[in-house]
Motif scaffolding. Structure first.
Motif, PDB file in Angstrom:
ATOM      1  N   ALA A  93       0.764  -1.131  -0.204  1.00 31.54           N
ATOM      2  CA  ALA A  93      -0.002  -0.098   0.063  1.00 31.54           C
ATOM      3  C   ALA A  93       0.747   1.286  -0.096  1.00 31.54           C
ATOM      4  O   ALA A  93       0.662   2.143  -0.678  1.00 31.54           O
ATOM      5  CB  ALA A  93      -0.928   0.181   1.192  1.00 31.54           C
ATOM      6  N   ALA A  94       1.859   1.330   0.720  1.00 30.23           N
ATOM      7  CA  ALA A  94       2.809   2.536   0.777  1.00 30.23           C
ATOM      8  C   ALA A  94       3.420   2.742  -0.572  1.00 30.23           C
ATOM      9  O   ALA A  94       3.535   4.155  -0.940  1.00 30.23           O
ATOM     10  CB  ALA A  94       3.898   2.099   1.845  1.00 30.23           C
ATOM     11  N   LYS A 130       0.687   3.858  -3.072  1.00 26.56           N
ATOM     12  CA  LYS A 130       0.314   5.450  -2.479  1.00 26.56           C
ATOM     13  C   LYS A 130       1.374   6.327  -3.088  1.00 26.56           C
ATOM     14  O   LYS A 130       0.969   7.360  -3.721  1.00 26.56           O
ATOM     15  CB  LYS A 130       0.428   5.455  -1.089  1.00 26.56           C
ATOM     16  CG  LYS A 130      -0.179   6.496  -0.370  1.00 26.56           C
ATOM     17  CD  LYS A 130      -0.017   6.331   1.042  1.00 26.56           C
ATOM     18  CE  LYS A 130      -1.032   7.116   1.926  1.00 26.56           C
ATOM     19  NZ  LYS A 130      -1.016   6.920   3.412  1.00 26.56           N
ATOM     20  N   GLU A 131       2.566   5.939  -2.869  1.00 21.10           N
ATOM     21  CA  GLU A 131       3.780   6.809  -3.510  1.00 21.10           C
ATOM     22  C   GLU A 131       3.462   7.057  -4.986  1.00 21.10           C
ATOM     23  O   GLU A 131       3.665   8.181  -5.365  1.00 21.10           O
ATOM     24  CB  GLU A 131       5.151   6.241  -3.218  1.00 21.10           C
ATOM     25  CG  GLU A 131       6.209   6.960  -3.361  1.00 21.10           C
ATOM     26  CD  GLU A 131       7.471   6.351  -3.041  1.00 21.10           C
ATOM     27  OE1 GLU A 131       8.196   5.564  -3.963  1.00 21.10           O
ATOM     28  OE2 GLU A 131       7.814   6.217  -1.764  1.00 21.10           O
ATOM     29  N   ALA A 159       0.286   8.937  -6.115  1.00 16.78           N
ATOM     30  CA  ALA A 159       0.607  10.289  -5.563  1.00 16.78           C
ATOM     31  C   ALA A 159       1.583  11.235  -6.567  1.00 16.78           C
ATOM     32  O   ALA A 159       1.399  12.126  -6.957  1.00 16.78           O
ATOM     33  CB  ALA A 159       1.314  10.620  -4.422  1.00 16.78           C
ATOM     34  N   ASN A 200      -5.092   8.506  -7.091  1.00 18.37           N
ATOM     35  CA  ASN A 200      -4.501   8.953  -5.872  1.00 18.37           C
ATOM     36  C   ASN A 200      -5.324   8.899  -4.595  1.00 18.37           C
ATOM     37  O   ASN A 200      -4.991   8.358  -3.649  1.00 18.37           O
ATOM     38  CB  ASN A 200      -3.958  10.321  -5.822  1.00 18.37           C
ATOM     39  CG  ASN A 200      -2.888  10.867  -4.898  1.00 18.37           C
ATOM     40  OD1 ASN A 200      -2.081  10.084  -4.450  1.00 18.37           O
ATOM     41  ND2 ASN A 200      -2.909  12.087  -4.599  1.00 18.37           N
ATOM     42  N   ALA A 203      -5.875   5.314  -3.602  1.00 23.33           N
ATOM     43  CA  ALA A 203      -4.655   4.812  -3.127  1.00 23.33           C
ATOM     44  C   ALA A 203      -4.470   5.316  -1.623  1.00 23.33           C
ATOM     45  O   ALA A 203      -3.794   4.367  -0.848  1.00 23.33           O
ATOM     46  CB  ALA A 203      -3.407   5.075  -3.998  1.00 23.33           C
ATOM     47  N   GLN A 204      -4.588   6.517  -1.365  1.00 26.35           N
ATOM     48  CA  GLN A 204      -4.525   6.951   0.158  1.00 26.35           C
ATOM     49  C   GLN A 204      -5.145   6.117   0.957  1.00 26.35           C
ATOM     50  O   GLN A 204      -4.532   6.035   2.117  1.00 26.35           O
ATOM     51  CB  GLN A 204      -4.909   8.335   0.159  1.00 26.35           C
ATOM     52  CG  GLN A 204      -4.329   9.354  -0.698  1.00 26.35           C
ATOM     53  CD  GLN A 204      -2.840   9.223  -0.671  1.00 26.35           C
ATOM     54  OE1 GLN A 204      -1.898   9.153   0.066  1.00 26.35           O
ATOM     55  NE2 GLN A 204      -2.072   8.962  -1.931  1.00 26.35           N
ATOM     56  N   THR A 205      -6.134   5.652   0.681  1.00 24.57           N
ATOM     57  CA  THR A 205      -6.816   4.691   1.817  1.00 24.57           C
ATOM     58  C   THR A 205      -6.672   3.139   1.742  1.00 24.57           C
ATOM     59  O   THR A 205      -7.336   2.321   2.380  1.00 24.57           O
ATOM     60  CB  THR A 205      -8.433   4.906   2.250  1.00 24.57           C
ATOM     61  OG1 THR A 205      -8.892   5.175   1.003  1.00 24.57           O
ATOM     62  CG2 THR A 205      -8.517   6.719   2.650  1.00 24.57           C
ATOM     63  N   THR A 220      -6.318  -0.713   1.142  1.00 29.64           N
ATOM     64  CA  THR A 220      -5.467  -1.584   2.078  1.00 29.64           C
ATOM     65  C   THR A 220      -5.368  -2.784   1.312  1.00 29.64           C
ATOM     66  O   THR A 220      -4.539  -3.837   1.825  1.00 29.64           O
ATOM     67  CB  THR A 220      -6.416  -2.064   3.253  1.00 29.64           C
ATOM     68  OG1 THR A 220      -7.870  -2.143   3.193  1.00 29.64           O
ATOM     69  CG2 THR A 220      -6.640  -0.802   4.168  1.00 29.64           C
ATOM     70  N   VAL A 256      -8.063  -0.187  -5.536  1.00 31.02           N
ATOM     71  CA  VAL A 256      -7.387   0.735  -6.278  1.00 31.02           C
ATOM     72  C   VAL A 256      -7.392   0.174  -7.768  1.00 31.02           C
ATOM     73  O   VAL A 256      -7.411   0.761  -8.853  1.00 31.02           O
ATOM     74  CB  VAL A 256      -5.877   1.092  -6.143  1.00 31.02           C
ATOM     75  CG1 VAL A 256      -5.726   1.924  -4.723  1.00 31.02           C
ATOM     76  CG2 VAL A 256      -5.103  -0.241  -5.907  1.00 31.02           C
TER      77      VAL A 256
END
Length: 156
Positions: free
Chosen positions: A65-66, A69-70, A73, A121, A124-126, A128, A133
């Motif tokens: 996820a991190a 998310k990156e 973004a 984005n 992706a921020q939430t 899990t 996504v």
């Protein structure tokens, strides 16, 4: 006085000639116009980010996820970057004439890309799991394909 060539000097001359030819070919394939280079660099970065996320979509057990998310973004933040580099009609690169002859259609594609990358984005921020996504990722891919269909020169 006659000059004597040894095998070593002929190898050196041959090696230098090959290196010069290779550098010349590299120079031919590199964009020299700053606008073309800037947009190609952006598109390459987008492709890299999509590749990282796409690998996770293809293999859900690798979802991080991190990292997703990156990458999402990055796409959303950078989605406005390349479009100003299409203003110079002389800086063609891999763009088709339609970029300029159908400027409204091209602008609509650019705006859609910005919209769908923002949506990816946000998802992706939430997120899990990859399913959080996947639909938004698909929309970004569809946006890339749609724009490239009409506005990018086809290559084999």
């Amino acid at each position: 006085m006659a000059q004597v060539h040894t095998k070593q000097s002929l190898k050196s001359i041959f090696g230098i000639t090959l290196m010069a030819a290779a550098l010349g070919l590299t120079a031919c394939s590199t964009a020299t116009d700053p606008d073309v280079k800037a947009r190609q660099d952006s598109m390459k970065s987008y492709g890299d980010a999509m590749g990282i996320m796409g690998d996770m979509v293809k293999a859900p057990d690798t979802f991080d996820a991190a990292i997703f998310k990156e990458q999402a973004a990055f796409l959303a933040e950078d989605a406005v970057t390349p479009w100003s580099h299409f203003e110079n009609i002389e800086a063609v690169g891999n763009a088709t004439d339609a970029v300029w002859s159908n400027a409204e259609g091209f602008r609509a594609e650019a705006e859609n890309f910005q919209k769908v990358t923002a949506e990816l984005n946000a998802a992706a921020q939430t997120a899990t799991i990859i399913d959080d996504v996947k639909p938004a990722f698909g929309e970004v891919g569809a946006s890339c394909k749609s724009c490239h269909t009409d506005f990018k020169v086809k290559t084999d």
